[in-house]
Write an enzyme that holds these catalytic residues in place. Structure first.
Site, PDB file in Angstrom:
ATOM      1  N   ALA A  60      27.116 -15.278   3.573  1.00 17.82           N
ATOM      2  CA  ALA A  60      28.509 -15.617   3.693  1.00 17.82           C
ATOM      3  C   ALA A  60      29.051 -15.594   4.737  1.00 17.82           C
ATOM      4  O   ALA A  60      28.795 -14.852   5.582  1.00 17.82           O
ATOM      5  CB  ALA A  60      28.933 -14.827   2.479  1.00 17.82           C
ATOM      6  N   GLY A  99      23.822 -15.159   1.270  1.00 18.58           N
ATOM      7  CA  GLY A  99      24.208 -16.020   0.517  1.00 18.58           C
ATOM      8  C   GLY A  99      23.390 -17.395   0.612  1.00 18.58           C
ATOM      9  O   GLY A  99      23.171 -18.431  -0.075  1.00 18.58           O
ATOM     10  N   GLU A 102      20.470 -17.252  -1.292  1.00 19.12           N
ATOM     11  CA  GLU A 102      20.740 -17.352  -2.662  1.00 19.12           C
ATOM     12  C   GLU A 102      20.858 -18.979  -2.919  1.00 19.12           C
ATOM     13  O   GLU A 102      20.474 -19.170  -3.980  1.00 19.12           O
ATOM     14  CB  GLU A 102      22.049 -16.514  -2.998  1.00 19.12           C
ATOM     15  CG  GLU A 102      21.737 -15.227  -3.077  1.00 19.12           C
ATOM     16  CD  GLU A 102      23.008 -14.321  -3.359  1.00 19.12           C
ATOM     17  OE1 GLU A 102      23.932 -14.375  -2.637  1.00 19.12           O
ATOM     18  OE2 GLU A 102      22.872 -13.050  -4.007  1.00 19.12           O
ATOM     19  N   GLU A 122      22.693  -7.686   2.941  1.00 22.21           N
ATOM     20  CA  GLU A 122      23.919  -7.502   2.050  1.00 22.21           C
ATOM     21  C   GLU A 122      23.679  -5.703   2.149  1.00 22.21           C
ATOM     22  O   GLU A 122      25.088  -5.208   2.343  1.00 22.21           O
ATOM     23  CB  GLU A 122      24.050  -8.045   0.618  1.00 22.21           C
ATOM     24  CG  GLU A 122      24.488  -9.342   0.628  1.00 22.21           C
ATOM     25  CD  GLU A 122      23.359 -10.508   0.701  1.00 22.21           C
ATOM     26  OE1 GLU A 122      22.024  -9.921   1.023  1.00 22.21           O
ATOM     27  OE2 GLU A 122      23.477 -11.610   0.205  1.00 22.21           O
TER      28      GLU A 122
END
Ligand SMILES: CC/C=C/CC(=O)SCCNC(=O)CCNC(=O)[C@H](O)C(C)(C)COP(=O)(O)OP(=O)(O)OC[C@H]1O[C@@H](n2cnc3c(N)ncnc32)[C@H](O)[C@@H]1OP(=O)(O)O
Length: 722
Positions: A60, A99, A102, A122
């Site tokens: 992200a 992300g 993911e 993270e």
């Protein structure tokens, strides 16, 4: 941000958001739109997600976390990918992180270049993989591996990821053409088990035991951090039906997102990168000045520090000439270097071949003359100005004109050392932290005449040897030791006023330091501080004895000197502020003899001891240092608060989840910090360092919440403009 194109019957969604293809708002929107468009297009049979440039999305966009949310979130994008009727293939190169991973796990297939890395970092940002990463990874890689990867944040090689089922195939050569071939081999529809929500988590039978083992490890290694614990709880929830697990993941994620720890850790992410950027003046700055190549190096001094520096240089592939006049000391140093490298081999951090290669690059020597042709020399001899001046004078004569001369001094004025040479522009401080082969910080110290090229070279060297380089201006103690002196002095006064070493250490360890000041003192050796105090006294024309209570009107505690004179030098003698089972042992025990020494010291000095609160211990330790930090900004010794924070994080083990002392001050509120400093100034007028810094006063009384990014400029503007 996401380029859509078709290659025969395949839609290629290419993420184009340099430098790391972070999943910013436009990227998320582009991926969502691309999946929808491909599903509507009858000609399209499958979809490839790929990154342009150096990497598949590395996560992200961290800079968006503090901004209002915009567009589809990662989960919405991911669910769109998973429910696509047409197979979606993530084609991975570079670093597929957070992300990014993911998105890859929402995809139905994952194919990667052998050089790729995947991971969930993270936890380092105080978060957990909150777009179902904690639910999906255990479904492909099992509970144990998922817990290890998610709590450590480590980057996993493509080969290891393949072994654990995270990747379906490794390829060489052109990733896109390999992915197109792979797409052509797939069925038109998506098999049930390629949607990971339909697959149970692996390792469910041992989940409780795996969880307990992982929790104990986290408590030991990441004590004080909340994120790793929430990561574990979230992974465990993958045993529940998918929607329930995802709900728990969300709750645990939100708890972290709004926590002070996550904000601090995200601040640290950017602070660490900001600290490597340097600016001294319009002429001397990172943009204008280039580094010169460093291909050969020399180190002077084969003591603990010198040997540690040699290891650091060798490990980075640099040849080193190690100079030590005394043959026995030289031999001891070389053995120390071999021992450290062998330790790395034993810990499987390097192979025997790599160790041998390092050792082949080492040339022990007894004369400075052997350094005549090296590109850069680091002097690491005893902390004595005269000695250093003498060495630099000789080096100036011996070394080729271009050689950069560095001193590992931890306190001495670089300008004075530079004056011993006819090349002050090539003289700079490179302050390593002990043990030099472990501690990541490199405090680079420029003098008045140090050139931009010399600064650029040592900043570059810092990166080459895998340190975190921070640039500061010369002054006594620079930033690190100048601030630390306040911290240590307050610790010694707190002992006189009522604390015992273990009580003080416990409070600061609970605050988050890996060790309190007294355990650190025992580790470094009480002789170090003693010698520094004696040198300082000599240089400034006063004497220090165990009866000294004031030095030039300033309060002084002679407790540490009393221990030194009793031969209590710390771990190495088996006795210091604590006692140890044997010399060199690590486990510290409370020593009633030390309590007696402290109580007698106080009685002799007429000090009435009192109970000291945790709050007072933390405030006096931290606020005295923070006040000095503001003075460093005021003097221009530190150019930005981030530099100070990075110095404390990587030089002294300041808890990352508190961001660093300056960030910590901002979370308390500068007005509150200033008030308390004023209070301590009033209470302890005989310690002049409690006089509040002008800059802090300006910021604290401005009536506005001035962001950290403006603190340095505030040092040069007058109050009316704040
Ligand atoms: C809603 C919450 C969702 C959270 C899920 C997540 O995905 S959290 C983010 C997870 N990803 C990461 O934590 C990766 C962070 N980045 C890195 O570890 C490294 O940058 C890298 C990808 C391994 C590349 O390392 P390298 O040393 O090659 O480059 P730099 O670290 O110097 O980075 C280059 C510049 O890019 C900026 N940057 C990197 N990652 C991000 C990111 N995720 N978001 C925003 N910006 C990022 C970095 O700050 C550098 O910028 P400069 O301006 O050049 O300093």
């Amino acid at each position: 941000m996401v380029d859509y194109r078709t290659v025969k019957s395949v839609a290629v969604l290419e993420v184009n958001n340099p430098p790391v293809n972070a999943l910013s708002y436009n990227v998320r929107q582009g991926l969502q739109d691309g999946i929808e468009r491909a599903n509507k297009d009858k000609e399209i049979k499958s979809i490839i997600i790929i990154g342009k440039g150096r990497t598949y999305p590395a996560g992200a966009d961290i800079s968006e976390f503090s901004k209002p949310h915009k567009g589809p979130n990662l989960i919405e994008v991911g669910l769109g990918i998973e429910s696509s009727r047409k197979p979606v293939i993530s084609a991975i190169h570079g670093t597929c992180l957070g992300g990014g991973l993911e998105i890859a796990l929402f995809s139905h297939y994952r194919i990667a270049l052998e050089s790729a890395k995947v991971g969930f970092p993270e936890v380092a940002l105080g978060l957990l993989p909150g777009a179902h990463g904690t639910q999906r990874l255990p479904r492909v890689a099992g509970m144990a591996f998922a817990m290890e990867i998610i709590t450590s944040g480590r980057h996993v090689s493509a080969r290891e990821a393949l072994q654990h089922g995270i990747l379906d195939k490794l390829v060489k050569g052109n990733l896109l053409s390999e992915s197109l071939d792979f797409a052509a081999s797939l069925p038109f529809s998506v098999p049930h088990n390629r949607r990971l929500r339909n697959v149970p988590a692996k390792g469910a039978e041992n989940a409780d035991r795996i969880f307990e083992v992982a929790l104990n490890k986290v408590k030991q290694k990441q004590n004080g951090f909340i994120a790793p614990i929430n990561c574990l709880k979230a992974v465990k929830a993958a045993l529940l039906p998918y929607e329930e697990g995802a709900k728990i993941e969300r709750e645990l994620f939100m708890e972290l997102l709004t926590s002070g720890q996550a904000k601090a850790q995200q601040y640290v992410f950017f602070a660490e990168r900001a600290a490597t950027r340097w600016y001294v003046s319009n002429e001397k700055n990172q943009k204008k000045c280039s580094a010169v190549p460093v291909k050969t190096t020399g180190v002077i001094g084969a003591g603990t520090m010198g040997s540690g520096i040699v290891v650091t240089l060798l490990r980075a592939g640099l040849p080193v000439i190690l100079v030590e006049q005394d043959s026995q000391n030289l031999e001891r140093g070389v053995n120390m270097i071999k021992g450290i490298l062998q330790g790395s081999v034993n810990l499987k951090r390097m192979t025997s071949q790599q160790m041998n290669k390092c050792l082949q690059q080492l040339t022990p020597a007894q004369s400075l003359d052997s350094l005549h042709n090296v590109d850069l020399v680091i002097e690491a001899v005893f902390e004595n100005l005269k000695l250093k001046e003498e060495i630099f004078g000789k080096l100036d004569e011996i070394c080729k004109q271009q050689t950069i001369l560095c001193s590992n001094t931890s306190t001495l004025d670089i300008d004075k050392i530079a004056r011993a040479t006819k090349r002050p522009d090539k003289v700079i401080g490179t302050h390593f932290f002990a043990p030099a082969f472990v501690m990541p910080l490199l405090e680079n110290v420029y003098g008045t005449k140090t050139s931009g090229e010399t600064i650029a070279t040592v900043m570059n060297l810092g990166k080459t040897i895998r340190k975190i380089p921070v640039l500061v201006k010369t002054c006594h103690g620079f930033v690190a030791n100048r601030m630390l002196a306040r911290y240590q002095t307050e610790a010694s006064f707190l002992l006189e006023e009522g604390c015992l070493p273990h009580e003080y250490d416990q409070v600061m360890e609970e605050f988050g330091f890996p060790m309190g000041a007294f355990k650190v003192g025992d580790l470094s050796g009480l002789d170090i501080g003693y010698r520094i105090r004696q040198e300082l006294a000599k240089a400034n024309g006063y004497t220090v004895t165990t009866d000294t209570r004031y030095i030039q009107g300033e309060r002084f505690s002679s407790l540490a000197d009393k221990l030194y004179e009793l031969g209590r030098l710390g771990r190495k003698t088996g006795k210091g502020w604590y006692k140890y089972d044997r010399p060199g042992a690590k486990e510290a025990f409370v020593d009633p003899d030390v309590t007696d020494i402290i109580l007698k010291h106080c009685k002799d000095a007429g000090i009435i001891r009192r109970k000291i609160s945790t709050q007072e211990i933390v405030e006096r330790s931290m606020y005295s240092s923070i006040n000095e930090g503001f003075r460093c900004l005021e003097d221009g010794v530190a150019s930005k608060p981030e530099d100070i924070d990075v110095i404390w994080l990587h030089g002294f083990g300041f808890p990352r989840y508190r961001g660093g002392p300056m960030y910590y001050a901002s979370t308390i509120g500068l007005a509150e910090v200033y008030d308390r400093i004023c209070y301590y100034h009033k209470t302890f007028p005989e310690s002049s360092y409690w006089v509040p810094s002008d800059l802090l006063r300006k910021l604290a009384t401005s009536g506005r919440n001035i962001p950290m990014s403006d603190w340095s400029t505030a040092a040069t503007v007058n109050k009316s403009r704040l």
